[in-house]
Scaffold this active site. Structure first.
Site, PDB file in Angstrom:
ATOM      1  N   ASP A 103       0.833  -1.201   0.000  1.00  0.00           N
ATOM      2  CA  ASP A 103       0.000   0.000   0.000  1.00  0.00           C
ATOM      3  C   ASP A 103       0.866   1.249   0.000  1.00  0.00           C
ATOM      4  OD1 ASP A 103      -2.358   1.360  -0.065  1.00  0.00           O
ATOM      5  OD2 ASP A 103      -2.948   0.928   2.001  1.00  0.00           O
ATOM      6  N   TYR A 163       6.245 -10.008   6.757  1.00  0.00           N
ATOM      7  CA  TYR A 163       6.188  -8.568   6.976  1.00  0.00           C
ATOM      8  C   TYR A 163       6.734  -8.256   8.370  1.00  0.00           C
ATOM      9  CZ  TYR A 163       3.324  -7.552   2.849  1.00  0.00           C
ATOM     10  OH  TYR A 163       2.870  -7.404   1.561  1.00  0.00           O
TER      11      TYR A 163
END
Length: 351
Positions: A103, A163
């Site tokens: 994002d 992540y």
């Protein structure tokens, strides 16, 4: 009078329906898109993968913003701009695809991206790295280039994605880390944080931790995901949250971190995670997502055979079945969804 009515009726019956100008333009554009796509597939002869690292602060995300009047800068757009210059291939031929659609503001140090070329690149593509780094802006760099088998797909071949979310704690913000870590004035309770992390591990319905997606092609039909690892590890400046999974929902990790911060700061107990996963708390009451700038796509795990040209040439389509089996997916199940954890018999094949 009757004669004129009959003539009008015959005229209407013998006249083909006319498209409006807008409908005609849409039909023409659709036909024009189909022809180049068939031609592009025919021109795709050699496949490559590049490993990118980037500072997401000045990017509007990874994915190219197609159909936008004033498209903002994206990692995919920057890569395609350089690849067209270096390979001579058109965007339709390149068929760029990344392992993760990070994002806006999210960073990466292991964003694998595949693309096609019409002709073999010099030195197996190794010289491409220098060319890309010479053309791309300073906030994105290529760290590796590999020629890969046609079966390789940056996202669908991945077994695990990792992540990491960095949190700095203490009274003073480090100005050198203000774009790469979330700063909190108070210290977090590592015990409560670790217990809350453990509750995320395993297979759960993460509906309470997913944001809706505007892009219909990227919508995910199931919200069930498997978290292989979720841990909180102390660092010199605070803590890092490590999350590993075969696939994630839109903004899932940032929503998870938002809840973990509330647990670590004592605003809610670790049991809040379980209540959210079990649907005891409505999505509207879920904690706000953590800011994007603390999140990094840190690592991606692939099966070793997807890099092996000879092995994949011998195995053919069986390679797709092997990938699904390694993911623990029922190979008899086929779906047309875009979910990275759902069996995709036909759609697993590279595009």
């Amino acid at each position: 009078m009757a004669r004129r009515v009959a003539l009008r009726a015959r005229s209407r019956q013998g006249t083909a329906p006319q498209l409006s100008r807008a409908s005609h333009c849409r039909a023409t554009a659709s036909a024009a898109e189909e022809r180049p796509l068939d031609e592009a597939n025919w021109r795709r002869k050699h496949k490559y993968a590049v490993k990118l690292a980037y500072d997401g602060g000045n990017f509007a995300g990874f994915q190219l913003q197609a159909g936008v009047v004033s498209p903002r800068r994206t990692v995919q757009g920057e890569l395609e701009r350089c690849l067209t210059q270096l390979t001579g291939a058109e965007r339709a031929v390149l068929g760029v695809g990344g392992v993760g659609r990070t994002d806006k503001g999210v960073h990466a140090c292991a964003q694998w991206v595949h693309f096609w070329a019409e002709a073999p690149l010099r030195a197996g593509g190794r010289k491409l790295m220098g060319g890309l780094n010479g053309l791309m802006d300073a906030d994105v760099r290529c760290h590796d280039v590999k020629e890969v088998p046609p079966q390789f797909h940056a996202r669908r071949s991945a077994l695990q994605k990792e992540y990491r979310y960095y949190i700095d704690t203490g009274p003073h913000l480090d100005p050198l880390r203000r774009h790469t870590a979330l700063h909190l004035h108070q210290h977090l309770d590592m015990g409560a944080l670790s217990e809350a992390c453990a509750r995320f591990e395993g297979m759960h319905d993460f509906s309470a931790f997913a944001n809706s997606i505007r892009d219909r092609s990227a919508r995910q039909t199931t919200k069930v995901r498997t978290i292989a690892q979720c841990t909180a590890e102390p660092t010199e400046s605070g803590v890092v949250i490590v999350v590993r999974s075969p696939g994630f929902l839109y903004r899932q990790v940032r929503n998870m971190v938002g809840t973990l911060v509330r647990c670590g700061s004592g605003k809610v107990g670790p049991e809040e995670v379980t209540r959210l996963l079990e649907g005891q708390v409505p999505r509207s009451r879920a904690p706000k997502a953590a800011p994007a700038h603390g999140l990094v796509l840190h690592d991606v795990t692939y099966p070793s055979f997807v890099w092996d040209m000879d092995y994949c040439a011998k195995r053919g389509d069986d390679v797709y079945r092997e990938i699904l089996e390694l993911k623990g997916i029922d190979v008899s199940f086929e779906s047309d969804s875009n979910d990275s954890e759902v069996g995709q018999g036909a759609t697993l094949r590279p595009v």
